[in-house]
Scaffold this active site. Sequence first.
Site, mmCIF file in Angstrom:
data_model
loop_
_atom_site.group_PDB
_atom_site.id
_atom_site.type_symbol
_atom_site.label_atom_id
_atom_site.label_comp_id
_atom_site.label_asym_id
_atom_site.label_seq_id
_atom_site.Cartn_x
_atom_site.Cartn_y
_atom_site.Cartn_z
ATOM 1 N N PRO A 90 0.812 -1.218 0.000
ATOM 2 C CA PRO A 90 0.000 0.000 0.000
ATOM 3 C C PRO A 90 0.847 1.271 0.000
ATOM 4 O O PRO A 90 0.325 2.354 -0.242
ATOM 5 C CB PRO A 90 -0.840 -0.104 1.282
ATOM 6 C CG PRO A 90 -0.487 -1.385 1.937
ATOM 7 C CD PRO A 90 0.670 -2.000 1.236
ATOM 8 N N GLU A 117 3.406 -8.122 9.237
ATOM 9 C CA GLU A 117 3.357 -6.655 9.270
ATOM 10 C C GLU A 117 4.166 -6.052 8.131
ATOM 11 O O GLU A 117 4.150 -4.841 7.915
ATOM 12 C CB GLU A 117 3.862 -6.126 10.614
ATOM 13 C CG GLU A 117 3.067 -6.625 11.810
ATOM 14 C CD GLU A 117 1.556 -6.527 11.608
ATOM 15 O OE1 GLU A 117 1.066 -5.416 11.369
ATOM 16 O OE2 GLU A 117 0.885 -7.582 11.670
ATOM 17 N N ARG A 155 -3.600 -10.268 -19.982
ATOM 18 C CA ARG A 155 -4.598 -9.978 -21.020
ATOM 19 C C ARG A 155 -4.075 -9.035 -22.088
ATOM 20 O O ARG A 155 -4.696 -8.888 -23.135
ATOM 21 C CB ARG A 155 -5.906 -9.384 -20.490
ATOM 22 C CG ARG A 155 -6.027 -9.150 -19.086
ATOM 23 C CD ARG A 155 -7.356 -8.641 -18.570
ATOM 24 N NE ARG A 155 -8.236 -8.033 -19.542
ATOM 25 C CZ ARG A 155 -9.323 -8.638 -20.024
ATOM 26 N NH1 ARG A 155 -9.649 -9.836 -19.628
ATOM 27 N NH2 ARG A 155 -10.084 -8.025 -20.905
ATOM 28 N N ASP A 170 -8.922 -2.701 -26.701
ATOM 29 C CA ASP A 170 -8.213 -1.567 -27.288
ATOM 30 C C ASP A 170 -9.089 -0.326 -27.301
ATOM 31 O O ASP A 170 -8.653 0.747 -26.911
ATOM 32 C CB ASP A 170 -7.803 -1.873 -28.738
ATOM 33 C CG ASP A 170 -6.591 -2.773 -28.798
ATOM 34 O OD1 ASP A 170 -6.043 -3.073 -27.716
ATOM 35 O OD2 ASP A 170 -6.201 -3.167 -29.900
HETATM 36 C C1 9WO Z 1 -0.339 -2.320 7.307
HETATM 37 C C2 9WO Z 1 -0.668 -1.056 7.740
HETATM 38 C C3 9WO Z 1 -1.446 -0.614 8.803
HETATM 39 C C4 9WO Z 1 -1.597 0.755 8.982
HETATM 40 C C5 9WO Z 1 -1.025 1.661 8.116
HETATM 41 C C6 9WO Z 1 -0.261 1.212 7.043
HETATM 42 C C7 9WO Z 1 -0.101 -0.141 6.879
HETATM 43 N N1 9WO Z 1 0.557 -0.819 5.955
HETATM 44 C C8 9WO Z 1 0.447 -2.131 6.198
HETATM 45 C C9 9WO Z 1 1.066 -3.122 5.362
HETATM 46 O O1 9WO Z 1 1.744 -2.756 4.424
HETATM 47 N N2 9WO Z 1 0.847 -4.429 5.686
HETATM 48 C C10 9WO Z 1 1.303 -5.431 4.802
HETATM 49 C C11 9WO Z 1 0.411 -6.584 4.530
HETATM 50 C C12 9WO Z 1 2.735 -5.815 4.799
HETATM 51 C C13 9WO Z 1 3.086 -6.401 3.447
HETATM 52 C C14 9WO Z 1 1.988 -7.191 2.743
HETATM 53 N N3 9WO Z 1 0.669 -6.827 3.114
HETATM 54 C C15 9WO Z 1 -0.090 -6.101 2.247
HETATM 55 C C16 9WO Z 1 0.134 -5.782 0.918
HETATM 56 N N4 9WO Z 1 -1.233 -5.534 2.593
HETATM 57 N N5 9WO Z 1 -1.738 -4.863 1.558
HETATM 58 C C17 9WO Z 1 -0.938 -4.997 0.529
HETATM 59 C C18 9WO Z 1 -1.185 -4.334 -0.717
HETATM 60 C C19 9WO Z 1 -0.402 -4.550 -1.833
HETATM 61 C C20 9WO Z 1 -0.672 -3.841 -3.004
HETATM 62 N N6 9WO Z 1 -1.693 -2.988 -3.070
HETATM 63 C C21 9WO Z 1 -2.485 -2.777 -2.015
HETATM 64 C C22 9WO Z 1 -2.255 -3.437 -0.818
#
Ligand code: 9WO
Length: 249
Positions: A90, A117, A155, A170
Amino acid sequence: MMRFDVITLFPEMVRDAAGYGVTGSAIQRGIVDLVVWNPRDYTQDRRHTVDDRPYGGGPGMVMKVEPVRDAIRAARAGSPMPARVVFLSPQGKRLTQDAMNRFAASERMILLAGRYEGIDQRLVDSEVDEEWSVGDYVLSGGELAALIVIDAVTRLLPDVLGQAESARQDSHMHGLLDFPHYTRPAAIDGMTVPEVLLSGDHRAIQRWRTKQALGKTWLRRPDLLNDATLSAEERKLLEEFINQHVEGG
Ligand code: 9WO
C-alpha cells in the site's frame, strides 16, 4: 512468452488462482510462464523460520531478510533474462492501465508478496526495484495484489485474448468506462433492452455504445475525461448525453 516469478509464503494460492480463465489458458498455451518461490524453502534452521519480532517492539512479526533475499536470488537465477523486482504494498505508487501496459512490454517480472506486518526494510532497499499498490486499502498479504498484476498484464500479451475481445479492450481502455451489456431475453421482470440494440443498425449501435461509455465516464469518473482526447463525434455524443441527462434525469 512472458515469465512471472512470485515470491510468496502461499505459493499454492497464487498458482491455483492463476490457473483459472484467461490467465490459466495463457499458462497452458505457453504464452505465460508462472514460477512460484517460497522463502520457507530457503531457510537453514530446523523450524524453517521466515519471520521474527520487530526491532523497536510493537505487535506482529516481520519477514526475515535471508529467506526472502535467497528466494529472490533463486528466482533471478531461474532465467537469464533480466527482471525487475516489484514489491506489492500500500506504500507503492498506484497502479494504472498505463503501468500494466509498460509491464506487458517486458520479458519478465519478479513479484514480491509480503505477509505479516511487512518485510524488513533492508530487502526493499537492496532487492526491490519498484513498489506498487493496487489501491488505497490494506490486505493481509501481497498475493492478491500480485495476482491482479498477473491478470491485468497477461490480457495485454499478444494472442492471449481472441480477436474480438482484444479489439474491444483496445477501444474501451482509451481511458473510458465500459458501456452497458445485454443478452436474451429481450424482456424480463418488466425490464427491456434498449431498442437500438435490437435494430440491427450497426452504426447506430456503435454511436449508442460510445455515448453510453462517455456518459457513464462523465457521471462517475470525470477525472478520466480530463485525460481523454475526444474526437468531434465523441464530443457531440457526450454533449447529447449531458443535455438528455439534465433534461430528463
Ligand atoms: C499495514 C498497515 C497498517 C496501517 C497503516 C499502514 C499499513 N501498511 C500495512 C502493510 O503494508 N501491511 C502489509 C500486509 C505488509 C506487506 C503485505 N501486506 C499487504 C500488501 N497488505 N496490503 C498490501 C497491498 C499490496 C498492493 N496494493 C495494495 C495493498
